[in-house]
Enzyme design. Sequence first.
Site, short mmCIF file in Angstrom:
data_model
loop_
_atom_site.label_atom_id
_atom_site.label_comp_id
_atom_site.label_asym_id
_atom_site.label_seq_id
_atom_site.Cartn_x
_atom_site.Cartn_y
_atom_site.Cartn_z
N ILE A 277 -16.48 -2.33 0.58
CA ILE A 277 -16.77 -1.03 -0.17
C ILE A 277 -16.33 -0.98 -1.63
O ILE A 277 -17.09 -0.29 -2.41
CB ILE A 277 -15.81 0.17 0.75
CG1 ILE A 277 -14.49 0.15 0.44
CG2 ILE A 277 -16.40 0.08 2.29
CD1 ILE A 277 -13.96 1.38 0.83
N ASP A 278 -15.59 -1.88 -2.12
CA ASP A 278 -15.13 -1.99 -3.42
C ASP A 278 -16.04 -2.40 -4.47
O ASP A 278 -15.95 -2.04 -5.56
CB ASP A 278 -13.61 -2.78 -3.38
CG ASP A 278 -12.65 -2.42 -2.46
OD1 ASP A 278 -12.40 -1.31 -2.29
OD2 ASP A 278 -11.81 -3.35 -1.84
N ARG B 138 -9.63 -0.34 -4.23
CA ARG B 138 -8.76 -1.34 -4.66
C ARG B 138 -8.54 -1.62 -6.33
O ARG B 138 -8.33 -0.49 -7.09
CB ARG B 138 -9.06 -2.90 -3.77
CG ARG B 138 -7.91 -3.57 -3.55
CD ARG B 138 -7.93 -4.71 -2.83
NE ARG B 138 -9.32 -5.65 -3.41
CZ ARG B 138 -9.59 -6.80 -3.05
NH1 ARG B 138 -9.02 -7.15 -1.79
NH2 ARG B 138 -10.64 -7.33 -3.29
N ARG C 269 -14.97 4.11 4.81
CA ARG C 269 -15.36 2.78 5.69
C ARG C 269 -16.11 3.02 6.85
O ARG C 269 -17.04 2.12 7.22
CB ARG C 269 -14.18 1.92 6.25
CG ARG C 269 -13.30 1.57 5.04
CD ARG C 269 -11.98 0.56 5.66
NE ARG C 269 -11.17 -0.11 4.66
CZ ARG C 269 -11.44 -1.03 3.88
NH1 ARG C 269 -12.79 -1.58 3.93
NH2 ARG C 269 -10.57 -1.52 3.02
#
Length: 363
Positions: free
Chosen positions: A142-143, A187, A288
């Site tokens: 997802i980052d 992140r 997520r």
Amino acid sequence: MTFPSKRIALLTSGGDCAGLNAVIRAVVLRAASLNWEVIGIKQGAHGLLSRPPQTMPLHPQNVDTIMMRQGGTILGTTNKGDPFAWPMPDGTIKDLSQEMVDGFRSLKCDALIGVGGDGSLQILQHLSKVGGIPLVGIPKTIDNDVCLTEESIGFDTAVAVATEALDRLQPTAASHDRIMVLEVMGRDAGHIALAAGISGGADVILIPEIPYDIQIVADHIKSLRKGGRNFALVVVSEAVRTHEGGRKMNELYGGQKRLGGIGHVIGAQIADLCQAETRVTVLGHVQRGGQPSAQDRLIAAAFGVHAVDLIKAGKFDRMVAWSNRQVVDVAIADVVKHNQEVEKQGSLVKTARGLGICLGDKV
């Protein structure tokens, strides 16, 4: 045209995201068209440590369109434990990489397709070198911080979830004269915050790549209120640093540490400086799960098919990637050299500034 029969292994590794089941389906269907067999390895590479390894056969009848629409991964996954430095119960560290290689060899597979982020791909590449495992990588996170691909599986859905959160927070903010702070994942990269912030009409976007001054943020919000606006939306990436330069971390069960909490720090500072009622929402793992977006399903399908085609062509140590609206492949060795962070002079940063969005710095 017929091709030599092959038996290939497939695993999903690292944090889960939307679109993993779609890529599993694509791999299985493309392999079936070649009359190949696909073996799914459960719980990422960790499944190779069991004896026998934890696996499940993957047939076309197991991967229908109902499964494709589901979040998560039917194979399971894990984002804990480096096989080259495995924490043992007695507190020591042990290299279990050879055990994983032996587990893979026991499956008698001709190649491995690994779906993972930058950390997982780096570990899988190392395992490939140690054990001579023919490897093809598929990027998912997802980052969106995997290098050399414009998009990774899961990113588009995560942005859609964060954007929807802003859509839901805005009416409440306006109804109660509040400043809403939304903390999102990402992140070390601010891709989710930047994309969702622009899409969701945020007034302030704070990302780790651009150092911020909280006074500049407060002044921007004050100017909005002086202009007649009674609310503001602030998006904060989880890796944004505190005024002291540190990162907010949460210690979880087993001693794991994860980013989280900077939204509350920023929210308290804004409330104090603006003398305004502030509320903080931390999306967390909501980003997520859930059904994958059309874009995530699309690139998952394209990635899965191309990964199998790379094996057919005998091209290994490659990662499939999305570039210029098509699937390409790049060397995994080049991918794992560094992360893909937000470009400070990139198009989306310029877009945000052009829309009058405050990024916390002086321009």
